[in-house]
Every structure is written in structure tokens, then in C-alpha cells.
Design an enzyme around this catalytic site. Sequence first.
Site, PDB file in Angstrom:
ATOM      1  N   GLU A 186       0.908  -1.171  -0.148  1.00  0.00           N
ATOM      2  CA  GLU A 186      -0.030  -0.085  -0.166  1.00  0.00           C
ATOM      3  C   GLU A 186       0.741   1.308   0.097  1.00  0.00           C
ATOM      4  O   GLU A 186       0.462   2.182  -0.636  1.00  0.00           O
ATOM      5  CB  GLU A 186      -0.816   0.036   1.294  1.00  0.00           C
ATOM      6  CG  GLU A 186      -1.749  -0.974   1.284  1.00  0.00           C
ATOM      7  CD  GLU A 186      -2.860  -1.155   0.096  1.00  0.00           C
ATOM      8  OE1 GLU A 186      -3.084  -0.495  -0.723  1.00  0.00           O
ATOM      9  OE2 GLU A 186      -2.867  -2.490  -0.379  1.00  0.00           O
TER      10      GLU A 186
ATOM     11  N   TRP B 248       1.805   1.477  -3.666  1.00  0.00           N
ATOM     12  CA  TRP B 248       0.821   2.278  -4.152  1.00  0.00           C
ATOM     13  C   TRP B 248       0.933   3.781  -4.220  1.00  0.00           C
ATOM     14  O   TRP B 248       0.586   4.565  -5.312  1.00  0.00           O
ATOM     15  CB  TRP B 248      -0.618   1.660  -3.871  1.00  0.00           C
ATOM     16  CG  TRP B 248      -1.066   0.565  -4.358  1.00  0.00           C
ATOM     17  CD1 TRP B 248      -1.139  -0.820  -3.876  1.00  0.00           C
ATOM     18  CD2 TRP B 248      -1.573   0.544  -5.652  1.00  0.00           C
ATOM     19  NE1 TRP B 248      -1.671  -1.444  -4.792  1.00  0.00           N
ATOM     20  CE2 TRP B 248      -1.708  -0.915  -5.934  1.00  0.00           C
ATOM     21  CE3 TRP B 248      -1.648   1.334  -6.808  1.00  0.00           C
ATOM     22  CZ2 TRP B 248      -2.387  -1.615  -7.037  1.00  0.00           C
ATOM     23  CZ3 TRP B 248      -2.210   0.740  -8.025  1.00  0.00           C
ATOM     24  CH2 TRP B 248      -2.537  -0.407  -8.104  1.00  0.00           C
TER      25      TRP B 248
ATOM     26  N   TRP C 108     -19.217  10.725 -20.698  1.00  0.00           N
ATOM     27  CA  TRP C 108     -19.738  10.303 -19.273  1.00  0.00           C
ATOM     28  C   TRP C 108     -20.731  11.656 -18.827  1.00  0.00           C
ATOM     29  O   TRP C 108     -20.905  12.764 -19.738  1.00  0.00           O
ATOM     30  CB  TRP C 108     -18.793  10.632 -18.189  1.00  0.00           C
ATOM     31  CG  TRP C 108     -17.584   9.893 -18.514  1.00  0.00           C
ATOM     32  CD1 TRP C 108     -16.584  10.172 -18.959  1.00  0.00           C
ATOM     33  CD2 TRP C 108     -17.427   8.494 -17.869  1.00  0.00           C
ATOM     34  NE1 TRP C 108     -15.533   9.224 -19.112  1.00  0.00           N
ATOM     35  CE2 TRP C 108     -16.084   8.063 -18.214  1.00  0.00           C
ATOM     36  CE3 TRP C 108     -18.163   7.758 -17.170  1.00  0.00           C
ATOM     37  CZ2 TRP C 108     -15.556   6.986 -17.914  1.00  0.00           C
ATOM     38  CZ3 TRP C 108     -17.697   6.310 -16.923  1.00  0.00           C
ATOM     39  CH2 TRP C 108     -16.436   6.273 -17.213  1.00  0.00           C
TER      40      TRP C 108
ATOM     41  N   ASN D 293     -10.913   2.175   2.389  1.00  0.00           N
ATOM     42  CA  ASN D 293     -10.364   1.982   0.933  1.00  0.00           C
ATOM     43  C   ASN D 293     -11.394   1.091   0.083  1.00  0.00           C
ATOM     44  O   ASN D 293     -11.898   1.475  -0.910  1.00  0.00           O
ATOM     45  CB  ASN D 293      -9.064   1.427   1.013  1.00  0.00           C
ATOM     46  CG  ASN D 293      -8.630   0.976  -0.484  1.00  0.00           C
ATOM     47  OD1 ASN D 293      -8.577   2.206  -1.276  1.00  0.00           O
ATOM     48  ND2 ASN D 293      -8.346  -0.168  -0.634  1.00  0.00           N
TER      49      ASN D 293
ATOM     50  N   TRP E  31     -16.083  10.411 -14.034  1.00  0.00           N
ATOM     51  CA  TRP E  31     -15.121  10.201 -12.952  1.00  0.00           C
ATOM     52  C   TRP E  31     -14.683  11.582 -12.122  1.00  0.00           C
ATOM     53  O   TRP E  31     -14.424  11.513 -10.946  1.00  0.00           O
ATOM     54  CB  TRP E  31     -14.069   9.295 -13.271  1.00  0.00           C
ATOM     55  CG  TRP E  31     -13.132   9.643 -14.333  1.00  0.00           C
ATOM     56  CD1 TRP E  31     -13.349   9.492 -15.395  1.00  0.00           C
ATOM     57  CD2 TRP E  31     -12.196  10.552 -14.230  1.00  0.00           C
ATOM     58  NE1 TRP E  31     -12.525  10.084 -16.247  1.00  0.00           N
ATOM     59  CE2 TRP E  31     -11.655  10.700 -15.589  1.00  0.00           C
ATOM     60  CE3 TRP E  31     -11.261  11.025 -13.253  1.00  0.00           C
ATOM     61  CZ2 TRP E  31     -10.377  11.541 -15.919  1.00  0.00           C
ATOM     62  CZ3 TRP E  31     -10.031  11.750 -13.797  1.00  0.00           C
ATOM     63  CH2 TRP E  31      -9.829  11.962 -15.105  1.00  0.00           C
TER      64      TRP E  31
ATOM     65  N   TRP F  42      -9.573   7.110  -8.602  1.00  0.00           N
ATOM     66  CA  TRP F  42     -10.600   7.364  -9.593  1.00  0.00           C
ATOM     67  C   TRP F  42     -10.627   6.662 -10.915  1.00  0.00           C
ATOM     68  O   TRP F  42     -11.498   6.015 -11.482  1.00  0.00           O
ATOM     69  CB  TRP F  42     -11.181   8.791  -9.475  1.00  0.00           C
ATOM     70  CG  TRP F  42     -12.090   9.120  -8.479  1.00  0.00           C
ATOM     71  CD1 TRP F  42     -11.634   9.637  -7.227  1.00  0.00           C
ATOM     72  CD2 TRP F  42     -13.624   8.843  -8.585  1.00  0.00           C
ATOM     73  NE1 TRP F  42     -12.814   9.599  -6.439  1.00  0.00           N
ATOM     74  CE2 TRP F  42     -13.816   9.238  -6.945  1.00  0.00           C
ATOM     75  CE3 TRP F  42     -14.287   8.337  -9.145  1.00  0.00           C
ATOM     76  CZ2 TRP F  42     -15.114   8.849  -6.528  1.00  0.00           C
ATOM     77  CZ3 TRP F  42     -15.505   8.288  -8.761  1.00  0.00           C
ATOM     78  CH2 TRP F  42     -15.906   8.510  -7.376  1.00  0.00           C
TER      79      TRP F  42
HETATM   80  P1  FAD Z   1      -3.739   1.703   5.080  1.00  0.00           P
HETATM   81  O1  FAD Z   1      -4.550   0.425   4.304  1.00  0.00           O
HETATM   82  O2  FAD Z   1      -3.513   1.706   6.262  1.00  0.00           O
HETATM   83  O3  FAD Z   1      -2.629   2.138   3.927  1.00  0.00           O
HETATM   84  C1  FAD Z   1      -1.545   2.489   4.390  1.00  0.00           C
HETATM   85  C2  FAD Z   1      -1.260   3.873   3.453  1.00  0.00           C
HETATM   86  O4  FAD Z   1      -0.950   3.433   2.218  1.00  0.00           O
HETATM   87  C3  FAD Z   1      -2.182   4.845   3.564  1.00  0.00           C
HETATM   88  O5  FAD Z   1      -2.608   5.781   4.491  1.00  0.00           O
HETATM   89  C4  FAD Z   1      -2.167   5.485   2.286  1.00  0.00           C
HETATM   90  O6  FAD Z   1      -1.160   6.587   2.188  1.00  0.00           O
HETATM   91  C5  FAD Z   1      -1.417   4.403   1.309  1.00  0.00           C
HETATM   92  N1  FAD Z   1      -2.412   3.715   0.262  1.00  0.00           N
HETATM   93  C6  FAD Z   1      -3.331   2.572   0.840  1.00  0.00           C
HETATM   94  N2  FAD Z   1      -4.063   2.343  -0.434  1.00  0.00           N
HETATM   95  C7  FAD Z   1      -3.391   3.274  -1.248  1.00  0.00           C
HETATM   96  C8  FAD Z   1      -3.872   3.357  -2.459  1.00  0.00           C
HETATM   97  N3  FAD Z   1      -4.698   2.690  -3.228  1.00  0.00           N
HETATM   98  N4  FAD Z   1      -3.678   4.317  -3.375  1.00  0.00           N
HETATM   99  C9  FAD Z   1      -2.400   5.268  -2.909  1.00  0.00           C
HETATM  100  N5  FAD Z   1      -2.067   5.019  -1.476  1.00  0.00           N
HETATM  101  C10 FAD Z   1      -2.618   4.095  -0.679  1.00  0.00           C
HETATM  102  N6  FAD Z   1      -5.706   7.935  -0.475  1.00  0.00           N
HETATM  103  C11 FAD Z   1      -5.317   9.106  -0.110  1.00  0.00           C
HETATM  104  O7  FAD Z   1      -4.508   9.098   0.615  1.00  0.00           O
HETATM  105  N7  FAD Z   1      -6.072  10.204  -0.572  1.00  0.00           N
HETATM  106  C12 FAD Z   1      -7.099  10.298  -1.292  1.00  0.00           C
HETATM  107  O8  FAD Z   1      -7.699  11.286  -1.791  1.00  0.00           O
HETATM  108  C13 FAD Z   1      -7.637   8.973  -1.793  1.00  0.00           C
HETATM  109  N8  FAD Z   1      -8.541   8.982  -2.596  1.00  0.00           N
HETATM  110  C14 FAD Z   1      -8.837   7.873  -3.234  1.00  0.00           C
HETATM  111  C15 FAD Z   1     -10.081   7.746  -4.075  1.00  0.00           C
HETATM  112  C16 FAD Z   1     -10.338   6.400  -4.447  1.00  0.00           C
HETATM  113  C17 FAD Z   1     -11.444   6.118  -5.533  1.00  0.00           C
HETATM  114  C18 FAD Z   1      -9.766   5.184  -4.133  1.00  0.00           C
HETATM  115  C19 FAD Z   1     -10.247   3.815  -4.640  1.00  0.00           C
HETATM  116  C20 FAD Z   1      -8.863   5.292  -3.130  1.00  0.00           C
HETATM  117  C21 FAD Z   1      -8.223   6.684  -2.745  1.00  0.00           C
HETATM  118  N9  FAD Z   1      -7.310   6.400  -1.839  1.00  0.00           N
HETATM  119  C22 FAD Z   1      -6.997   7.622  -1.562  1.00  0.00           C
HETATM  120  C23 FAD Z   1      -6.598   5.411  -1.442  1.00  0.00           C
HETATM  121  C24 FAD Z   1      -7.033   4.581  -0.095  1.00  0.00           C
HETATM  122  O9  FAD Z   1      -8.249   4.604  -0.347  1.00  0.00           O
HETATM  123  C25 FAD Z   1      -6.593   5.507   1.024  1.00  0.00           C
HETATM  124  O10 FAD Z   1      -5.213   5.790   1.104  1.00  0.00           O
HETATM  125  C26 FAD Z   1      -6.926   4.682   2.322  1.00  0.00           C
HETATM  126  O11 FAD Z   1      -8.086   4.444   2.453  1.00  0.00           O
HETATM  127  C27 FAD Z   1      -6.399   5.399   3.531  1.00  0.00           C
HETATM  128  O12 FAD Z   1      -6.596   4.474   4.789  1.00  0.00           O
HETATM  129  P2  FAD Z   1      -5.423   4.158   5.638  1.00  0.00           P
HETATM  130  O13 FAD Z   1      -4.514   5.171   5.989  1.00  0.00           O
HETATM  131  O14 FAD Z   1      -6.106   3.310   6.621  1.00  0.00           O
HETATM  132  O15 FAD Z   1      -4.957   2.963   4.818  1.00  0.00           O
END
Ligand code: FAD
Length: 505
Positions: A306, A309, A338, A375, A393, A416
Site C-alpha cells: 500500500e 501504491w 460521461w 478503502n 469520474w 478514480w
Molecule cells: P492503509 O490501508 O493503512 O494503508 C496505508 C497507507 O498506504 C495509506 O494511508 C495511504 O497513504 C497508502 N495507500 C493505501 N492504499 C492506497 C491506494 N490505493 N493508493 C494510494 N495510496 C494508498 N488515498 C489518499 O491518501 N488520499 C485520497 O484522496 C485517496 N482517494 C482515493 C480515491 C479512490 C476512488 C480510491 C479507490 C482510493 C483512494 N485513496 C486515497 C487510497 C486509499 O483508499 C486510502 O489511502 C486509504 O483508504 C487510507 O486509509 P488508511 O490510512 O487506513 O490506509
Amino acid sequence: RCFVHWFRNDLRLADNTSLSWVVQEASRASKPVVCLFVISAAEWNQHEMAPAKVRWLLASLESLKENLKERGIPLVVRVSESRRGVPKVVVDTVSELGAEAVGWNWEYEVHEEWRDHTVMDSLEKVGIKHNGMHDQCVIDTSRVRTKEGKPYTVFTPFKKTWIQTIVKNAHLVKLRDAPTENTAPISDTLAAKIETLSTAIPGPSDPLPAPYTESDNPPASVTEFINKTFAPSEKAAATRLATFIESRGKSYKDTRDFPGKDLTSKLSPYLSLGLISPRVCLDAAVKANNGKYDSGNEGLVTWISEICWRDFYRNILIEFPRVCKNLPFKPETDNVEWNYSRDNPLYIAWCEGKTGFPIVDAGMRQLATEGWMHNRVRMIVSSFLTKDLGVDWRLGESWFMRNLIDGDLASNNGGWQWSASTGTDSQPYFRIFNPLLQSERFDPDGHYIRKYVKELSAVKGKEIHDPKGRLGSAYFAKLGYPKPIVDHKTASQAFLAAFKKGIGK
Ligand code: FAD
């Protein structure tokens, strides 16, 4: 004379690349360090930064100021009234302070690049040394390249090379200590200048900085949730990381997809404003995994992915700046039609969490009442908006930015576009989430839905996933919950036809 670190979205002392460079330079010259932050709400507003995030940023800034003060390092806070006025404010301030050098950590969005390059040019004209540094990602992503030297556009090979690059360049990801004290005393003249230049940081009961207005203030529930959950300090971020790794990291792979369990790290607000560095996060996970990145404990390995990512989407934003300009990553999807109307009743129902699809509505209401969303549900609601409702989107991306406390252009846009099949997803566009199956699989006992969709809180059993289809009509009518606004099968067929037409198939 002094050395200046200009803070932006790196609001921390520990493992801050530019700050540590500035401290080193100042120490060599036996001169003091002064820090700078520019409140540029016009810039934030243009980027649709959520008012809740603005409030949280200001609170984090206050805490940073205190931390710096304890170490004898002053923070000058200035205001730029206009978006394009930031470079002048920065250059005027550091000139007034008599800076020998200014350092900052790069931000990669198009406007931010313009801003930083304008500052660089102006500093050169007035003879002040400057240094922009890579800090936002675990590793400078321009080092993570294919054999042909090209940027990666697919996550899995990116991750493989990302790990190899990190392992090979351990010195580049070595954590940097927070400064413990200023490198030299602040003279009375400098202290007086700092005092005159600096403005107070708006507190929680002050008005939001213009152009935000009173009506932008986040709902009380959001403020309450954020205050309770996300203490705005570097220390809170470090504690959250340690607790997560120790108690939930190893089971992350099995728990992360269940919004009702709420067992992810919730570090995203901290990472988005830089109250913690991604290297510190990676380091903690790798240490707990006995030094391994891609083998060992599956929970930790998944969490490391993550963090990767996050770097991957920054790599996309840097290499393909068109994604900053409202354009799809895949140019061939640019002609997909869209619906781009904010007045579209389907879009409005989605924003309000009134689509009649409980898992979607729960997600949208979590966003509205907490300023954060799990997420798995972000994936479900984004797929639903684009592929069931045929809404652009970009409207979803914008709604997220305007409401999320962790709103981040690279990750949000990446998420997105992934969901809309215009982005880097290697899956074909005809893979469409079925909201009912997602709901049954990831919220099997309906805890998450019941928590956020109050009309359904008394509904028992599997009926919760599809109340209109599974409850008697008299009972359903009494709930006051909307009927599904579309039929999933018909809607996804319409999406497929429109998408195929758009890409000329
Ligand atoms: P954890 O699951 O604990 O992951 C740890 C860290 O890894 C996160 O804090 C984040 O920095 C990073 N991470 C995790 N998943 C992703 C991912 N798919 N993409 C990029 N980084 C990731 N994340 C944001 O930080 N800001 C946003 O604006 C954002 N918008 C999103 C929009 C959509 C449509 C989707 C599908 C995902 C988005 N995410 C975004 C990614 C992800 O959903 C969040 O980072 C995550 O839910 C944050 O929760 P957590 O800190 O508990 O994550």
C-alpha cells in the site's frame, strides 16, 4: 543571516529531507535555522481542499510551531492572498530574513511545479542559494525505471523494481533525525524581523482563511470525528504507526477489506500533510517483518504494497502530468461520454448517500459525517458512480477532494481513474463491481451499513444488503429508505455500450 526551510505538505521534524539539509548547512556556517510556512488558501481552494482538511492543516501547523519552538527554531507564518502570489511572498520573506539558502521538499503537481520554479528563478536573481529535494515518496521515483529507462505504468512490475531500488540504495532511504536544537542563537535583530513578518495561525474558532467562507465550515459531526480520531501532531502519527504495526499489521491482509472492522492504519491524513514520512512507515513495517519487503508475514507485506501504491500514483502524476489536468491516463478513453452535470439527480443522490444501494450509501454517509472513507468502500462507490450511474469520474474525484481529510491529488486521481477504467488498472474495462456482491462479501453481517444508514439500523440478517428486493414491500415502505435509483444489470450494460463506443470498439 540565516538558513530557511520552507514547509508545505511536510509538516514534521523527523525524517524531513530538506529540513535536515538546511540544519546541516546552517550548522556548517554557524548560522541559525528559521522555518517558513505560507497560508495560501486561494491555492488550496482552487485544488478543492476540503474545509475539514484546511482546519486540520492549521491545527497541525500550530503543533509544528510548538515543536519547533521547543527546539529554539522559529516558524514564520505568512499569508498569500492570491494563488499566484505565493512565490513573491516567499522570496520577499526570505530576503527580509537575510537568508543565505532556502530548502524545500518538491511537490509534483503542475501548479506547484510552476510555483517552485518561479521561486527558484527569483531566488537566483537575488543571489540566494536554493535546494528542492525529493522527499514525498519513499524513493525518488525517477530511479524506478524499466530496463529501457522508461517509467512504469503498471503497478506489479513497478513494485518489484521499487523494492530492488530501495534495497540497493539503502543510503537514500536512511531516516533523518529531527533537529534537537537550533544551530545558532537567533539575534535580537532577526527575532524582531521574525516577529514583524509573522502572522498568527487561525485557530479552530477563527473564520476559515478566505476565499473559504463561513458556509464552508465542516459539519459538526466531521469536526467531532476528526478531533476524536486524528490528533493533529507528529507525535500522534508516530504513535498511530507503532500501534498499528504492533497490533494490526500482521493481520492486515485478512482484515483490511472489511469496512465494518475498521482495522486499517488510518494514517492517510498524516501522510497527506506529511506529519509522518513514508520512509518511516516502510521502515517500521520492514523491521517488524525481519527486514523483508516481499516475503515473510503476509499482513505486513500487503501493507508495504500500500505504501508502494502511494509512490506508484505519484510516479504516474510526475511522468504523465496530463492526469493533473483533468485528462484520462489512457488517452484512448478521452472520447467516452460521461454525464458531467452537477445537477444530475443520480449524481446528487450519490453525493447524499441516497442511491438505495446500502453499501454505497453507507460509504457516502461515512464521508459526509467523518471526512474519511474506508478503502474498500472508496472502490465500491467510485465504481458505482462511473459504471452504474454513468457519471464522469472527474465529478467523483472532485466530491472526494472537497470532503476528504486525506484528499491527495495523486492517490485520489489514481483511485478514480482505476475505478473508471481510464487509468492504470490492468484489468479490462468490462470488469464491473456488483454492489450487492461486494456488500455481501465485505460487510457480511451488515455492521458497516447499519452504522451509517440509520434507516436500516433495525433491519436484521442478509436483507440489509438489498432491502427493496428482500423485505416485504410494506416493511420496506416503513423504513423511509430510497428504492435503488438504477437497475445494476441494465445500468452496467449501458455503461459498457457507452465505453465501447468511446474507445471505438
Ligand atoms: P492503509 O490501508 O493503512 O494503508 C496505508 C497507507 O498506504 C495509506 O494511508 C495511504 O497513504 C497508502 N495507500 C493505501 N492504499 C492506497 C491506494 N490505493 N493508493 C494510494 N495510496 C494508498 N488515498 C489518499 O491518501 N488520499 C485520497 O484522496 C485517496 N482517494 C482515493 C480515491 C479512490 C476512488 C480510491 C479507490 C482510493 C483512494 N485513496 C486515497 C487510497 C486509499 O483508499 C486510502 O489511502 C486509504 O483508504 C487510507 O486509509 P488508511 O490510512 O487506513 O490506509
